[in-house]
Structure formats: structure tokens, C-alpha cells
Write a protein that holds these residues in place. Structure first.
Motif, short mmCIF file in Angstrom:
data_model
loop_
_atom_site.label_atom_id
_atom_site.label_comp_id
_atom_site.label_asym_id
_atom_site.label_seq_id
_atom_site.Cartn_x
_atom_site.Cartn_y
_atom_site.Cartn_z
N PHE A 24 0.84 -1.20 0.00
CA PHE A 24 0.00 0.00 0.00
C PHE A 24 0.88 1.26 0.00
O PHE A 24 0.64 2.19 -0.76
CB PHE A 24 -0.93 0.00 1.22
N ALA A 25 1.90 1.26 0.85
CA ALA A 25 2.79 2.42 0.94
C ALA A 25 3.55 2.67 -0.37
O ALA A 25 3.72 3.82 -0.78
CB ALA A 25 3.77 2.24 2.10
N GLU A 37 15.86 3.47 -4.38
CA GLU A 37 16.45 4.07 -3.18
C GLU A 37 15.45 4.98 -2.48
O GLU A 37 15.35 4.98 -1.25
CB GLU A 37 17.72 4.85 -3.53
N GLU A 38 14.71 5.76 -3.24
CA GLU A 38 13.71 6.64 -2.65
C GLU A 38 12.59 5.84 -2.00
O GLU A 38 12.11 6.18 -0.93
CB GLU A 38 13.14 7.58 -3.73
N LEU A 39 12.18 4.74 -2.65
CA LEU A 39 11.16 3.88 -2.06
C LEU A 39 11.66 3.28 -0.75
O LEU A 39 10.91 3.22 0.23
CB LEU A 39 10.75 2.78 -3.03
N LEU A 40 12.92 2.84 -0.72
CA LEU A 40 13.49 2.30 0.52
C LEU A 40 13.46 3.34 1.64
O LEU A 40 13.12 3.02 2.78
CB LEU A 40 14.92 1.82 0.30
N GLU A 41 13.79 4.58 1.31
CA GLU A 41 13.80 5.65 2.31
C GLU A 41 12.40 5.98 2.82
O GLU A 41 12.21 6.21 4.01
CB GLU A 41 14.42 6.92 1.73
N ARG A 42 11.44 6.01 1.92
CA ARG A 42 10.09 6.44 2.29
C ARG A 42 9.24 5.34 2.91
O ARG A 42 8.40 5.61 3.76
CB ARG A 42 9.36 6.98 1.07
N ASN A 87 17.05 0.65 8.76
CA ASN A 87 17.83 -0.57 8.94
C ASN A 87 17.78 -1.53 7.76
O ASN A 87 18.42 -2.57 7.79
CB ASN A 87 17.37 -1.30 10.20
N ILE A 88 17.04 -1.18 6.72
CA ILE A 88 16.92 -2.05 5.55
C ILE A 88 18.24 -2.06 4.77
O ILE A 88 18.90 -1.02 4.64
CB ILE A 88 15.74 -1.62 4.65
N ASP A 89 18.61 -3.21 4.30
CA ASP A 89 19.82 -3.35 3.49
C ASP A 89 19.56 -2.73 2.12
O ASP A 89 18.69 -3.20 1.38
CB ASP A 89 20.17 -4.84 3.35
N PRO A 90 20.28 -1.70 1.74
CA PRO A 90 20.04 -1.04 0.45
C PRO A 90 20.36 -1.93 -0.75
O PRO A 90 19.96 -1.61 -1.87
CB PRO A 90 20.97 0.18 0.49
#
Length: 88
Positions: free
Chosen positions: A26-27, A43-48, A53-56
Motif C-alpha cells: 500500500f505504501a 532508493e527513494e522507495l526504501l527511504e520512504r 535498517n533495511i539493506d540497500p
């Protein structure tokens, strides 16, 4: 594309049919829709969407995108822009 996202109720419908999405799905969809046609990088999705703590280097975004595309059905609305990210 017939997709309606109701942020207040955390519900998504496509052509009037309810689609059950996981919280992260959903996010991700909300983030892509808010971008209004602009490309959103992984990368932007990982940040938002995920925490710090997520592994990039994980394939989390790719897996979530695959599940989201399957749930949204055809015709596909999420496009991959090679080397850049995703867009609706």
C-alpha cells in the motif's frame, strides 16, 4: 487506470473491486501515485517506505513490486524505467 487509493481507510480498488494489499505494498503504491507520473527510484522507495535498517542492496523493492503488480492485475500500471526506478 481505474485505481482508487483511499488513504484514510487504507483501501485500494481497481474498477470498483477491492484489492487487499500488505502494508508495504500500500505504501509503495501511495508513493508512486503521489509522484504523479514521475519516476521514483528504488532508493527513494526504501527511504520512504522501509526503515533505516533495511539493506540497500536487498531485492526487497523488486519483490514487493512484483507482488503489487500481480495484485493490481492487467493491464499493468507500474512501469520499470531501467536504471532509474518505477512510475505509474
Amino acid at each position: 487506470h481505474g485505481i482508487v487509493l483511499d488513504s484514510a481507510r487504507r483501501q485500494v480498488t481497481r474498477n470498483g473491486e477491492y484489492i487487499r494489499l500488505a502494508h508495504k505494498e500500500f505504501a509503495v503504491l501511495a508513493t508512486l501515485m503521489a509522484a504523479d507520473g514521475a519516476v521514483v527510484s528504488a532508493e527513494e522507495l526504501l527511504e520512504r517506505v522501509w526503515d533505516e535498517n533495511i539493506d540497500p542492496f536487498s531485492n526487497t523493492v523488486r519483490v514487493t513490486m512484483s507482488k503489487l503488480r500481480a495484485k493490481l492485475g492487467d493491464p499493468q500500471v507500474i512501469r520499470t524505467v531501467p536504471g532509474s526506478g518505477y512510475l505509474i
